[in-house]
Design a protein around this motif. Structure first.
Motif, mmCIF file in Angstrom:
data_model
loop_
_atom_site.group_PDB
_atom_site.id
_atom_site.type_symbol
_atom_site.label_atom_id
_atom_site.label_comp_id
_atom_site.label_asym_id
_atom_site.label_seq_id
_atom_site.Cartn_x
_atom_site.Cartn_y
_atom_site.Cartn_z
ATOM 1 N N HIS A 1 0.828 -1.205 0.000
ATOM 2 C CA HIS A 1 0.000 0.000 0.000
ATOM 3 C C HIS A 1 0.864 1.258 0.000
ATOM 4 C CE1 HIS A 1 -3.532 -2.457 0.812
ATOM 5 N NE2 HIS A 1 -2.821 -3.077 1.741
ATOM 6 N N ALA A 2 0.407 2.254 -0.762
ATOM 7 C CA ALA A 2 1.059 3.558 -0.791
ATOM 8 C C ALA A 2 0.122 4.589 -0.203
ATOM 9 C CB ALA A 2 1.423 3.935 -2.227
ATOM 10 N N ASP A 3 0.664 5.442 0.642
ATOM 11 C CA ASP A 3 -0.122 6.502 1.284
ATOM 12 C C ASP A 3 0.412 7.840 0.810
ATOM 13 O OD1 ASP A 3 -1.586 8.158 2.933
ATOM 14 O OD2 ASP A 3 -0.397 7.724 4.729
ATOM 15 N N SER A 4 -0.352 8.504 -0.065
ATOM 16 C CA SER A 4 0.063 9.811 -0.559
ATOM 17 C C SER A 4 -0.205 10.865 0.507
ATOM 18 C CB SER A 4 -0.703 10.168 -1.835
ATOM 19 O OG SER A 4 -2.097 10.272 -1.568
ATOM 20 N N LYS A 5 0.675 11.829 0.594
ATOM 21 C CA LYS A 5 0.543 12.892 1.600
ATOM 22 C C LYS A 5 0.735 14.240 0.900
ATOM 23 C CE LYS A 5 2.218 9.874 5.272
ATOM 24 N NZ LYS A 5 3.164 9.692 6.390
ATOM 25 N N PRO B 1 -12.951 1.669 10.414
ATOM 26 C CA PRO B 1 -13.670 0.596 9.731
ATOM 27 C C PRO B 1 -12.726 -0.537 9.323
ATOM 28 C CG PRO B 1 -13.208 2.328 8.168
ATOM 29 C CD PRO B 1 -12.651 2.799 9.495
ATOM 30 N N SER B 2 -13.274 -1.751 9.246
ATOM 31 C CA SER B 2 -12.522 -2.908 8.801
ATOM 32 C C SER B 2 -12.589 -3.001 7.271
ATOM 33 C CB SER B 2 -13.103 -4.172 9.431
ATOM 34 O OG SER B 2 -12.393 -5.315 9.006
ATOM 35 N N VAL B 3 -11.419 -3.084 6.644
ATOM 36 C CA VAL B 3 -11.308 -3.240 5.184
ATOM 37 C C VAL B 3 -10.296 -4.359 4.957
ATOM 38 C CG1 VAL B 3 -10.794 -2.122 2.982
ATOM 39 C CG2 VAL B 3 -11.714 -0.756 4.874
ATOM 40 N N PHE B 4 -10.769 -5.521 4.541
ATOM 41 C CA PHE B 4 -9.898 -6.689 4.506
ATOM 42 C C PHE B 4 -8.682 -6.502 3.601
ATOM 43 C CE2 PHE B 4 -13.740 -9.587 5.559
ATOM 44 C CZ PHE B 4 -13.591 -9.296 6.896
ATOM 45 N N ASN B 5 -8.849 -5.757 2.522
ATOM 46 C CA ASN B 5 -7.724 -5.578 1.597
ATOM 47 C C ASN B 5 -7.088 -4.199 1.726
ATOM 48 O OD1 ASN B 5 -9.933 -4.249 0.520
ATOM 49 N ND2 ASN B 5 -9.345 -4.614 -1.604
ATOM 50 N N GLY B 6 -7.324 -3.521 2.824
ATOM 51 C CA GLY B 6 -6.738 -2.211 3.048
ATOM 52 C C GLY B 6 -5.486 -2.287 3.896
ATOM 53 N N PRO B 7 -4.738 -1.214 3.965
ATOM 54 C CA PRO B 7 -3.540 -1.195 4.815
ATOM 55 C C PRO B 7 -3.920 -1.380 6.277
ATOM 56 C CG PRO B 7 -4.095 1.025 4.061
ATOM 57 C CD PRO B 7 -5.001 0.092 3.319
ATOM 58 N N GLU B 8 -3.285 -2.327 6.932
ATOM 59 C CA GLU B 8 -3.571 -2.666 8.332
ATOM 60 C C GLU B 8 -5.036 -3.060 8.523
ATOM 61 O OE1 GLU B 8 -0.958 -0.774 11.418
ATOM 62 O OE2 GLU B 8 -1.400 0.999 10.187
ATOM 63 N N VAL B 9 -5.624 -3.664 7.502
ATOM 64 C CA VAL B 9 -7.010 -4.150 7.528
ATOM 65 C C VAL B 9 -7.978 -2.999 7.812
ATOM 66 C CG1 VAL B 9 -8.454 -6.118 8.232
ATOM 67 C CG2 VAL B 9 -5.997 -6.218 8.600
ATOM 68 N N THR B 10 -7.662 -1.817 7.308
ATOM 69 C CA THR B 10 -8.573 -0.694 7.491
ATOM 70 C C THR B 10 -8.500 0.224 6.274
ATOM 71 O OG1 THR B 10 -9.356 0.953 9.080
ATOM 72 C CG2 THR B 10 -6.973 0.838 8.743
ATOM 73 N N MET B 11 -9.107 1.386 6.365
ATOM 74 C CA MET B 11 -9.241 2.283 5.224
ATOM 75 C C MET B 11 -7.927 3.021 4.948
ATOM 76 S SD MET B 11 -12.223 5.173 4.680
ATOM 77 C CE MET B 11 -13.510 3.927 4.561
ATOM 78 N N HIS B 12 -7.703 3.305 3.672
ATOM 79 C CA HIS B 12 -6.526 4.075 3.281
ATOM 80 C C HIS B 12 -6.588 5.471 3.900
ATOM 81 C CE1 HIS B 12 -6.632 0.857 0.340
ATOM 82 N NE2 HIS B 12 -5.384 1.143 0.007
ATOM 83 N N LYS B 13 -5.452 5.931 4.389
ATOM 84 C CA LYS B 13 -5.439 7.231 5.068
ATOM 85 C C LYS B 13 -5.681 8.405 4.123
ATOM 86 C CE LYS B 13 -2.507 6.134 9.040
ATOM 87 N NZ LYS B 13 -1.224 6.428 9.731
ATOM 88 N N ASP B 14 -5.391 8.224 2.837
ATOM 89 C CA ASP B 14 -5.607 9.325 1.909
ATOM 90 C C ASP B 14 -6.985 9.283 1.256
ATOM 91 O OD1 ASP B 14 -5.138 7.165 0.277
ATOM 92 O OD2 ASP B 14 -3.341 7.994 -0.690
ATOM 93 N N ALA B 15 -7.881 8.418 1.762
ATOM 94 C CA ALA B 15 -9.279 8.474 1.321
ATOM 95 C C ALA B 15 -9.872 9.815 1.738
ATOM 96 C CB ALA B 15 -10.067 7.322 1.925
ATOM 97 N N LYS B 16 -10.901 10.250 1.003
ATOM 98 C CA LYS B 16 -11.448 11.594 1.191
ATOM 99 C C LYS B 16 -12.866 11.538 1.775
ATOM 100 C CE LYS B 16 -7.986 13.911 -0.646
ATOM 101 N NZ LYS B 16 -8.119 14.475 -1.994
ATOM 102 N N HIS B 17 -13.089 12.413 2.756
ATOM 103 C CA HIS B 17 -14.398 12.542 3.391
ATOM 104 C C HIS B 17 -15.020 13.890 3.052
ATOM 105 C CE1 HIS B 17 -14.368 9.000 6.128
ATOM 106 N NE2 HIS B 17 -13.054 9.150 6.074
ATOM 107 N N TYR B 18 -16.282 13.985 3.405
ATOM 108 C CA TYR B 18 -17.019 15.250 3.300
ATOM 109 C C TYR B 18 -16.219 16.364 3.974
ATOM 110 C CZ TYR B 18 -20.777 18.588 4.458
ATOM 111 O OH TYR B 18 -21.550 19.709 4.624
ATOM 112 N N GLY B 19 -16.174 17.514 3.310
ATOM 113 C CA GLY B 19 -15.401 18.631 3.837
ATOM 114 C C GLY B 19 -13.948 18.605 3.438
ATOM 115 N N SER B 20 -13.599 17.671 2.524
ATOM 116 C CA SER B 20 -12.219 17.516 2.030
ATOM 117 C C SER B 20 -11.256 17.008 3.087
ATOM 118 C CB SER B 20 -11.699 18.850 1.447
ATOM 119 O OG SER B 20 -12.485 19.245 0.341
ATOM 120 N N TRP B 21 -11.790 16.429 4.173
ATOM 121 C CA TRP B 21 -10.888 15.856 5.172
ATOM 122 C C TRP B 21 -10.322 14.542 4.654
ATOM 123 C CZ3 TRP B 21 -9.787 19.494 8.237
ATOM 124 C CH2 TRP B 21 -10.752 20.375 8.729
ATOM 125 N N GLU B 22 -9.071 14.300 4.966
ATOM 126 C CA GLU B 22 -8.496 12.989 4.690
ATOM 127 C C GLU B 22 -8.894 12.032 5.817
ATOM 128 O OE1 GLU B 22 -4.493 12.851 2.351
ATOM 129 O OE2 GLU B 22 -4.219 14.158 4.078
#
Length: 921
Positions: A208-212, A521-542
Motif C-alpha cells: 500500500h502507498a499513502d500519498s501525503k 472501519p474494517s477493510v480486509f484488503n486495506g492497509p492494516e485491515v482498514t481504510m486508506h489514510k488518503d481516502a477523502k471525506h465530506y469537507g475535504s478531510w483525509e
C-alpha cells in the motif's frame, strides 16, 4: 478473480492463530512516529510572543513561534467549568484547515472566569477556580496546579512538535545553474540535527502507498505527571491496568482503531477503540488529561522517577523536591494540539470532570444490563425458536438473542435471508412475548449490488467515502466489494438514521436493537485491515485526520435512528466495536474478538477497568472467548466473571462448537445457571449504579483505589475491583484454582463474604478457598444493597417482584446505608421525574427509608420481602415494623450467632412507602 481474492483473505483470517503482527505497523514503520519518538529532551524551540497577549474574562490568547522555522501558531488557554483548563494550539495561517475532533465532546465546553495574577516578560500566572497555572514564555511551558500542588507540566522536556502544512518543493532541473558563487558549498548539518523525513510526503506499508499531498503534519507534546508513579487509561489495549513503561522497552501505546483477529495480551498494540484519556493517581491527588485528537496517536511512558525533572528546575512544590514523576509523550499524525487538564483533586472529581467534557452513558434500558445470548450465527428461525425454548426448559434466564451477519440476504444490511428467516417480525414477536428482545448486526460496509436499495441510494446521492482520486472508495469486507458510508457528512447521518424506521427496515419492530460491528472501519484488503489514510471525506478531510472517530460517527447515526423510530419515546440499545471519546453517549462496547484461553479471561479485568475510568462505562467481553473452544472449567469461570461485569454477553465464532449452557454436562449447566441467576438477583443494584453513572460519571465497575484513594496497595491491582461502592469482586481466573488471594482495602473497614457472611478486616489479605461454584464476592460493611431473589425468564417479568435488602453493618455494628432506583425500565419518562429513588439507612438499631428524588408520578407495586442484616453481635428480643398503612407489628426473624446474621421475614411494606424496622433488645 476478486471473489477468489476475498475468499483467500477470509480463509487466511480464519486460520490465523494469534495476531499476525506483520499486518500492523510498528513505530519504526511509521514516519511520524519515528520523527516524534526520536526527539531528545532539551530546550524547546517554541516560545510565547508576550507582546501579542490578549486576556479576556475566560481565556488567554497569544501566538507561539518556532525559533527554528519562524512558523507562527495560535495559543488559547481557557478556564472551564468545574476547575478544568483547556489548551489549544493551531497553525496561525495554515494552507488548509486542520481537523478538530470537537464532535466527540458533549457540546462546547462551558468557559468560566480566569484571573491573571501576575505577568512579566518571562511569563504569567493565572487562577481558575481553586486551581492555578504558570505559563512560561521562552521556552514555552505550562505548569498546572491542583490547589497549591503542582500536578502536570506540558512541554517541560521540550518535546513539543507541530509540523505545519506546506507545499512540496520541486527539484530543480539538472541543467539549471546554481545560484551564487560557483565554489559555494551548502553547509552540512550535524548528523544529530538531520531529521528523518522518510515517509513525510509518501509512505509505503506492504503493498500500500499513502500519498501525503500536504506533507508531514504531526503534532506532539510531552506531559509530566508530577507526584505520580501510576497512570491509567488510554484504552483500548490488552495490557495491565497500571500502564507500563514503553520508552526503551517496547513500542509506545498506539491508539488507532483496528480489526485485530485474536489479539495478543500484555502488549501496547492498537485494538478496536481509542480514547486518548489518561488518569494519574497518588495517595493524595488524582488528575486527568484528555488529548482530543482523532488521528493515529502514539503515547510513550517513561518510568516514575524520584528526581523529578520538573521539581529540579522549579521550586513551586512545597516540601521536598524528591517527588515521583511519570513522563509521557503524546503524538498524533495530524490535527491540532487540543488538551484538557482535569485537576481533580480526587478520583471521583476526575470522573465528573471527564463526564462534563465527553458525556455519560444514558441510562440503559433495563433488559440491556441482563444476560445476552449471541453466536455467529443462529442458523434460521427454527434455530432461534429452539434456543429460546431451551432457556425456558432448562430454567435459565436470558433477555436478548442476537443475529450475526448470516441473517441477511447476502450480507446486505437491513435485509433478511428469506429462506432462513421468512417471517422476521413473527420471530421477533415470539421472542418479545416473553419479555425478551432481539439484536441484529448492521455494519458500515455496503455491498456493491445494483439491486440493493441502500447501495443504489448511497451511490446516487454521493454518500460514500471517496478514494484519493475522488471516486467512490471500494474496499473488501464480508459482502465482497463494498462502499463505506461517509458518516462525516451530517446528511449521510440523517439518511442512515431514517433507515431504522419500521417503514424502511422491513421485518423489524421496536423491540429489535442494533449491533454496529466492523466499524473501525474494517477493510480486509486495506492497509492494516482498514481504510486508506488518503481516502477523502465530506469537507475535504483525509481519512487520516479522523480515523478514530469513524466508529462514533456511525453509532451517533444509529442511535439517532433508534430514537426517531419511536418518536423519542423509547430508550435505545446498541453495541459498537469501535469507539472514541464520547462513544458512551450512544451505547455499549465490548473488547472485541478475544480467544477462549485463560490469558484472555484474565485480561478482561484490566481492559474493562481502563475503559470504565475513561468514560466507556457500559463495557464487557465475549463470555467464553470468541475464537476457539473453551473447556467446561474455563467456560464456567468466564460466566462467573462476566456476571459481575457491566455488559454480559456470550458470543462465539462461526467455526466454534455450539456452547449453549444445556449442551454441557448437568454440573456445568447448573454452574452457568447459578452465575446468570446471580446477575439477575443484582439487577436492581446494577440499574441504580447506571442511573448514578448518568448523573455523575462514576463508572459501575471501578478500581479499588477509586473508593480507597489513599490505599497504595491497590494502585497496581487489576485482578479484583469494585462494583459501585459496595461490592468487591475477585473472579477466579486460573485453571484448577483451589483458592484466591484477596486483598481487602480500607482502614477501619470490614468486608463480608456474600455466600457465607465470613468477616474480613480492611488492609489485610486473605486466602479464600474456592470450589467450581464459588465466585469470590464481598460486601463492604456500612452498605445496603437491594436484590431480587425470585427468578423469572427475563428481567422485565420481575418488574413488580419484591425486594430483599442486604444490610452489611460497619465495623462498629451500628451503621449502613444504600440506595435503590426504580423506573419503567424502557422509556425516557424518567427524565420527566417518573421514577423512584430511595435511600435506606440503618442507625440506632433502626432501618428506615426515605425518598432521595423523584415524584409522585411513578408508583410501584414492589414490596419488601426480606431483610438480611450482617454483623449484628446480639440477637434482638423483638423486631418491629412501623408503617402508615398498618401501624406497628412484630415480624418473624431468625438469628445465627456464628455468623452474626439476622434474617427478617416478610415486612410486607411497599418499597417506596414510609416505614421503619426497629430492633428491640
Amino acid at each position: 478473480m476478486k471473489m477468489l481474492l476475498l475468499l483467500s483473505v477470509l480463509t487466511t483470517l480464519s486460520l490465523v492463530v494469534g495476531v499476525d503482527r506483520g499486518n500492523f505497523k510498528s513505530c519504526d514503520q511509521s514516519g511520524f512516529c519515528r520523527r516524534n519518538r526520536n526527539m531528545q529532551p532539551g530546550e524547546s524551540p517554541y516560545y510565547l510572543l508576550m507582546n501579542n497577549l490578549k486576556v479576556s474574562p475566560t481565556k488567554i490568547e497569544s501566538r507561539l513561534a518556532n525559533a527554528k522555522t519562524g512558523v507562527l501558531y495560535t495559543l488559547e488557554i481557557s478556564a472551564l467549568m468545574d476547575g478544568m483548563l483547556r489548551m489549544k494550539i493551531n497553525e496561525a495561517t495554515p494552507i488548509r484547515q486542520r481537523f478538530e475532533a470537537t464532535e466527540a465532546l458533549n457540546g462546547e465546553p462551558k468557559e468560566t472566569s480566569l484571573k491573571l495574577v501576575s505577568q512579566n516578560s518571562e511569563g504569567m500566572t493565572i487562577e481558575f477556580g481553586k486551581n492555578k497555572a504558570i505559563i512560561h514564555a521562552n521556552p514555552f511551558r505550562l505548569d498546572v496546579y491542583s490547589g497549591d500542588q503542582h500536578v502536570i507540566s506540558a512541554n517541560t522536556r521540550g518535546l513539543m512538535k507541530f509540523e505545519h502544512y506546506r507545499t512540496k518543493e520541486q527539484p530543480k532541473p539538472e541543467n539549471q545553474e546554481q545560484e551564487g558563487p560557483a565554489n559555494q558549498v551548502e553547509e552540512e548539518k550535524p548528523a544529530a540535527e538531520v531529521e528523518d523525513m522518510d515517509g513525510a510526503w509518501e509512505e509505503h506499508f506492504k503493498s500500500h502507498a499513502d500519498s501525503k499531498p500536504f506533507g508531514p503534519s504531526s503534532v506532539g507534546m510531552d506531559f509530566s505527571f508530577v507526584g505520580f508513579k501510576h497512570v491509567y487509561g488510554i484504552p483500548e489495549h490488552a495490557d495491565a491496568f497500571s500502564l507500563k513503561q514503553t520508552k526503551g522497552s517496547t513500542d509506545p501505546y498506539r491508539l488507532y482503531n483496528l480489526d485485530v483477529f485474536q489479539f495478543e495480551v500484555n502488549n501496547p498494540m492498537a485494538l478496536y477503540g481509542s480514547v486518548p484519556f489518561m488518569v494519574a493517581h497518588s495517595d493524595i491527588k488524582t488528575v486527568g488529561l484528555l488529548w482530543l485528537n482523532a488521528a493515529e496517536t502514539w503515547i510513550d511512558i517513561e518510568p516514575a522517577t524520584q528526581q523529578s525533572v520538573v521539581s529540579s528546575i522549579v521550586d513551586f512544590v512545597k516540601g521536598s523536591t524528591q517527588l515521583p514523576q511519570t513522563d509521557t509523550h503524546w503524538f498524533s499524525e495530524s490535527g491540532i494540539i487540543d488538551v484538557f487538564f482535569l485537576p481533580g483533586p480526587g478520583p471521583k472529581d476526575v470522573m465528573k470532570q471527564n463526564a462534563i467534557l465527553s458525556g455519560t452513558t444514558p441510562l440503559p434500558p433495563y433488559f440491556s444490563i441482563a444476560y445476552h445470548q449471541c453466536r455467529w450465527n443462529y442458523n434460521d428461525q427454527e434455530d432461534v425458536r429452539n434456543v429460546d425454548a431451551n432457556f425456558d426448559e432448562h430454567d435459565i434466564p436470558y433477555d436478548v438473542i442476537w443475529l450475526d451477519i448470516e441473517h441477511t440476504d447476502g450480507k446486505k444490511y437491513f435485509t433478511w435471508d428469506n429462506h432462513k428467516f421468512p417471517n422476521p417480525e413473527e420471530m421477533i414477536n415470539n421472542v418479545t412475548a416473553k419479555g425478551r428482545k432481539m439484536v441484529t448486526i448492521i455494519d458500515p460496509h455496503i455491498k456493491r449490488d445494483s439491486g440493493y436499495h441502500i447501495h443504489s441510494e448511497a451511490t446516487s446521492k454521493g454518500y460514500y467515502v471517496k478514494n484519493k482520486d475522488g471516486h467512490d472508495y471500494d474496499g473488501w469486507c464480508w459482502p465482497g466489494s463494498s462502499g463505506y458510508l461517509d458518516f462525516v457528512n451530517p446528511e449521510v447521518r440523517d439518511w442512515w438514521a431514517s433507515k431504522f424506521g419500521l417503514d424502511h427496515y422491513k421485518g423489524s419492530t421496536l423491540q429489535l436493537f442494533t449491533w454496529n460491528d466492523m466499524n473501525e472501519p474494517s477493510v480486509f484488503n486495506g492497509p492494516e485491515v482498514t481504510m486508506h489514510k488518503d481516502a477523502k471525506h465530506y469537507g475535504s478531510w483525509e481519512h487520516r485526520d479522523l480515523h478514530n472517530m469513524y466508529g462514533i460517527l456511525m453509532t451517533m447515526s444509529t442511535y439517532k435512528g433508534h430514537l426517531q423510530r419511536s418518536n423519542g419515546h423509547l430508550r435505545s440499545f446498541l453495541l459498537s466495536r469501535a469507539f472514541f471519546v464520547g462513544s458512551q453517549r450512544y451505547g455499549a462496547v465490548w473488547t472485541g474478538d478475544n480467544t477462549a484461553d485463560w490469558d484472555h479471561l484474565r485480561i478482561t479485568v484490566p481492559m474493562l477497568l481502563s475503559m470504565s475510568i475513561s468514560g466507556i462505562t457500559f463495557c464487557g467481553a465475549d463470555v467464553g472467548g470468541f475464537f476457539m473452544n473453551p473447556d467446561a472449567e474455563l467456560l464456567v469461570r468466564w460466566y462467573q466473571a462476566g456476571a459481575f461485569q457491566p455488559f454480559f454477553r456470550a458470543h462465539s465464532h462461526l467455526e466454534t462448537k455450539r456452547r449453549e449452557p444445556w449442551l454441557f454436562d448437568a454440573e456445568t449447566k447448573q454452574l452457568i445457571r447459578a452465575a446468570i441467576q446471580k446477575r439477575y438477583s443484582l439487577l436492581p443494584y446494577w440499574y441504580t449504579l447506571f442511573m448514578e453513572n448518568e448523573q455523575n460519571g462514576m463508572p459501575p465497575m471501578r478500581p479499588l483505589w477509586m473508593e480507597f484513594p489513599s490505599d497504595q496497595t491497590t494502585f497496581d491491582m487489576d485482578d479484583e475491583y469494585m462494583i459501585g461502592s459496595s461490592l468487591l469482586v475477585h473472579p477466579v481466573m486460573e485453571s484448577k484454582a483451589t483458592n484466591v488471594e484477596v486483598y481487602f482495602p480500607g482502614e477501619n473497614q470490614v468486608w463480608y463474604d456474600v455466600d457465607n457472611y465470613q468477616k474480613f478486616n480492611g488492609l489485610e489479605s486473605s486466602t479464600i478457598p474456592v470450589t467450581m461454584s464459588k465466585i469470590p464476592v464481598f460486601q463492604r460493611g456500612g452498605t445496603i444493597i437491594a436484590k431480587r431473589e425470585r427468578m423469572r425468564r427475563s428481567s422485565s417479568l420481575s418488574h413488580d417482584d419484591p425486594y430483599t435488602l442486604i444490610v452489611a453493618l460497619d465495623k462498629t455494628g451500628q451503621f449502613a446505608n444504600g440506595n435503590l432506583y426504580i423506573d419503567d425500565g424502557h422509556t425516557f419518562q424518567y427524565k420527566q421525574g417518573e421514577y423512584i429513588y430511595q435511600g435506606f439507612s440503618f442507625k440506632k438499631d433502626t432501618l428506615t427509608n426515605h425518598a432521595l428524588q423523584g415524584s409522585e408520578k411513578f408508583e410501584t407495586k414492589a414490596w419488601l420481602e426480606k431483610v438480611i442484616i450482617i454483623g449484628i453481635s446480639t440477637e434482638p428480643k423483638t423486631v418491629q415494623v412501623e408503617s402508615h398503612d398498618f401501624g406497628k407489628k412484630n415480624l418473624l426473624f431468625t438469628y445465627k450467632s456464628s455468623t452474626q446474621l439476622l434474617i427478617i421475614r416478610k415486612p410486607a411494606v411497599n418499597i417506596e412507602a414510609e416505614w421503619s424496622i426497629k430492633l428491640l433488645f
